[in-house]
Design a protein around this motif. Sequence first.
Motif, PDB file in Angstrom:
ATOM      1  N   UNK A  83      49.271  27.119  40.648  1.00  0.00           N
ATOM      2  CA  UNK A  83      50.056  26.409  39.627  1.00  0.00           C
ATOM      3  C   UNK A  83      49.349  26.386  38.271  1.00  0.00           C
ATOM      4  N   UNK A  84      48.066  26.700  38.305  1.00  0.00           N
ATOM      5  CA  UNK A  84      47.312  26.713  37.034  1.00  0.00           C
ATOM      6  C   UNK A  84      47.517  28.019  36.261  1.00  0.00           C
ATOM      7  N   UNK A  85      48.186  28.925  36.868  1.00  0.00           N
ATOM      8  CA  UNK A  85      48.353  30.263  36.285  1.00  0.00           C
ATOM      9  C   UNK A  85      49.389  30.192  35.159  1.00  0.00           C
ATOM     10  N   UNK A  86      48.936  30.459  33.960  1.00  0.00           N
ATOM     11  CA  UNK A  86      49.865  30.348  32.833  1.00  0.00           C
ATOM     12  C   UNK A  86      50.152  31.700  32.172  1.00  0.00           C
ATOM     13  N   UNK A  87      49.786  32.760  32.847  1.00  0.00           N
ATOM     14  CA  UNK A  87      50.118  34.127  32.387  1.00  0.00           C
ATOM     15  C   UNK A  87      49.569  34.457  30.999  1.00  0.00           C
ATOM     16  N   UNK A  88      48.547  33.740  30.584  1.00  0.00           N
ATOM     17  CA  UNK A  88      47.924  34.071  29.289  1.00  0.00           C
ATOM     18  C   UNK A  88      46.911  35.193  29.512  1.00  0.00           C
ATOM     19  N   UNK A  89      46.717  36.032  28.502  1.00  0.00           N
ATOM     20  CA  UNK A  89      45.814  37.177  28.703  1.00  0.00           C
ATOM     21  C   UNK A  89      44.380  36.778  29.041  1.00  0.00           C
ATOM     22  N   UNK A  90      43.982  35.554  28.657  1.00  0.00           N
ATOM     23  CA  UNK A  90      42.599  35.141  28.944  1.00  0.00           C
ATOM     24  C   UNK A  90      42.457  34.553  30.342  1.00  0.00           C
ATOM     25  N   UNK A  91      43.575  34.315  31.004  1.00  0.00           N
ATOM     26  CA  UNK A  91      43.551  33.632  32.296  1.00  0.00           C
ATOM     27  C   UNK A  91      43.187  34.603  33.421  1.00  0.00           C
ATOM     28  N   UNK A  92      42.601  34.057  34.485  1.00  0.00           N
ATOM     29  CA  UNK A  92      42.310  34.879  35.667  1.00  0.00           C
ATOM     30  C   UNK A  92      43.623  35.378  36.265  1.00  0.00           C
ATOM     31  N   UNK A  93      43.543  36.433  37.058  1.00  0.00           N
ATOM     32  CA  UNK A  93      44.729  36.949  37.746  1.00  0.00           C
ATOM     33  C   UNK A  93      44.729  36.457  39.193  1.00  0.00           C
ATOM     34  N   UNK A  94      45.895  36.159  39.702  1.00  0.00           N
ATOM     35  CA  UNK A  94      46.016  35.671  41.080  1.00  0.00           C
ATOM     36  C   UNK A  94      46.453  36.782  42.036  1.00  0.00           C
ATOM     37  N   UNK A  95      46.870  37.895  41.485  1.00  0.00           N
ATOM     38  CA  UNK A  95      47.310  38.988  42.362  1.00  0.00           C
ATOM     39  C   UNK A  95      46.952  40.329  41.721  1.00  0.00           C
ATOM     40  N   UNK A  96      46.992  41.350  42.517  1.00  0.00           N
ATOM     41  CA  UNK A  96      46.748  42.682  41.984  1.00  0.00           C
ATOM     42  C   UNK A  96      48.058  43.483  42.029  1.00  0.00           C
ATOM     43  N   UNK A  97      48.068  44.615  41.376  1.00  0.00           N
ATOM     44  CA  UNK A  97      49.265  45.460  41.400  1.00  0.00           C
ATOM     45  C   UNK A  97      49.788  45.759  40.004  1.00  0.00           C
ATOM     46  N   UNK A  98      49.383  44.931  39.025  1.00  0.00           N
ATOM     47  CA  UNK A  98      49.885  45.126  37.669  1.00  0.00           C
ATOM     48  C   UNK A  98      48.772  45.195  36.634  1.00  0.00           C
ATOM     49  N   UNK A  99      47.541  45.376  37.129  1.00  0.00           N
ATOM     50  CA  UNK A  99      46.412  45.551  36.197  1.00  0.00           C
ATOM     51  C   UNK A  99      45.605  46.754  36.653  1.00  0.00           C
ATOM     52  N   UNK A 100      44.781  47.215  35.752  1.00  0.00           N
ATOM     53  CA  UNK A 100      44.015  48.433  36.053  1.00  0.00           C
ATOM     54  C   UNK A 100      42.867  48.192  37.024  1.00  0.00           C
ATOM     55  N   UNK A 101      42.442  46.967  37.183  1.00  0.00           N
ATOM     56  CA  UNK A 101      41.348  46.614  38.106  1.00  0.00           C
ATOM     57  C   UNK A 101      40.103  47.477  37.858  1.00  0.00           C
ATOM     58  N   UNK A 102      39.784  47.601  36.597  1.00  0.00           N
ATOM     59  CA  UNK A 102      38.635  48.432  36.220  1.00  0.00           C
ATOM     60  C   UNK A 102      37.349  47.927  36.875  1.00  0.00           C
ATOM     61  N   UNK A 103      37.223  46.593  36.996  1.00  0.00           N
ATOM     62  CA  UNK A 103      35.993  45.987  37.535  1.00  0.00           C
ATOM     63  C   UNK A 103      35.625  46.538  38.905  1.00  0.00           C
ATOM     64  N   UNK A 104      36.618  46.789  39.752  1.00  0.00           N
ATOM     65  CA  UNK A 104      36.273  47.287  41.099  1.00  0.00           C
ATOM     66  C   UNK A 104      36.334  48.816  41.152  1.00  0.00           C
ATOM     67  N   UNK A 105      37.233  49.414  40.373  1.00  0.00           N
ATOM     68  CA  UNK A 105      37.283  50.889  40.324  1.00  0.00           C
ATOM     69  C   UNK A 105      35.979  51.449  39.750  1.00  0.00           C
TER      70      UNK A 105
END
Length: 437
Positions: A97-119
């Motif tokens: 519920x804390x997820x406010x979809x702001x670019x600075x916010x953490x992500x709660x799911x994967x599938x729509x970001x590049x996930x560079x950190x793990x790649x």
Amino acid sequence: MLTRRTFFSKVLAGAAAAALAPADALAMPGRAGTWTGRASLVPFGDVPEDEFWKELRKEFPIPTEEAFFNTGTLGVSPRPVLDAVIQHMRWVEESVAHWDYKPTQAEWMTGYQEEVWVREKLATLVGAKTEEIALTQNATFGMNFVANGLALHPGDEVLMTNQEHPGGSMGWQLKSKRYGIYVKQLPVPIPPEDPQQLIDLYVNATTPQTRVWAIPHVTSQLAITFPVKELCHLARDRGIFTAVDGAQVVGHLKVDVKKIGCDAYFSSPHKWLLAPKGTGFLYVRSDRLEEVWTTLASTEWDNHRVGAYRLMQYGTGNFSVLKGLEKAIDFHMAIGSERIERRIRGLADRLRSGLREIPGATIRSPTHPALTCATTVYALDGWRAEALMDALWERAKVRVRSMGDPWGVRHCCHIYNLEEEVDRTLETLRAMGAERR
Ligand SMILES: Cc1ncc(COP(=O)(O)O)c(C=O)c1O
């Protein structure tokens, strides 16, 4: 005397401790997955070898009396990996519920970001560039993405062996049935005597119509290690695309995709890299990425500026398993690929030497040093493969996997195995062999 505390501060400080702290998940940095730089790992040259591996064994949740030798099917995640996944999953559920979809916010799911950190970490592990790595669910996805993605035409040929796992080959069979390409299955001599035999198989079967060599790096059933580097260089000279199935390899043998020289490489880190189940990756060499259409299409399916991210348009996925994958890479890197390979090959050599001394035992996997790895397949006279598997478990709590008759059982040595577990297997086999002679 080394206590567990000093062991971790010396050896796995970042990889283990960071995952164990509950605060880790909750105090996630502004952008999820941003590497905090906490894992400054101290080399462990001063820790005696046998003490190190015994301490490390305690990081795996397998009961101490059980010897698990079936990593070829599924690896066991060490506690830091398990904790990272569990804590992150809890954090997702509690804080969504804390997820406010702001670019600075953490992500709660994967599938729509590049996930560079793990790649990026996967890329470092296998010697690739980050933009050449796509996240998948496993090796089967990787194989299908390449087979489906290449534009091949009726009459084009794909060469593969007759030793492929379905997860390394069926995408090509589908393509054959649907598009009329020709898939040639090359008969591998069992066991192959030297690497040249395997090279000759591909070279001699190649025709002007050959477009792809699909090559298993280590085969599933008989653990044959293919001379992938030599094969990929020969294919390159002929303008042939190489797709290497590394499901049995990453976390097992050191992999450098640039040295191998392949065009595509896919793997299942939930086996030898000890990552959470349902993790995978596909590498496609940057100068061949353009040739691979994506199979899964979402927002960025046709964006050719994003590298292999175009090939991972998988929609909503589980971010927590990626947290675990990251920890599995850290854990592996903290020990070191070369050190792991040396250790587990050493255990397998111990097993193979012992087997040679047991009357009635036959090694079915290759014995030429260049074709071996940490997996051995063996049979025992008088014992069907499945009975052999069951008896090793019932008598000695040794878990190997039946490969069927006449092959026997597959025995994979990994970092959670100890010399005494190998010796226990050998003693049990010796007694079992004597009973049926
Ligand atoms: C050589 C090889 N390729 C592909 C696969 C398929 O792996 P996954 O089911 O993780 O996609 C396996 C699984 O055992 C394998 O051994």
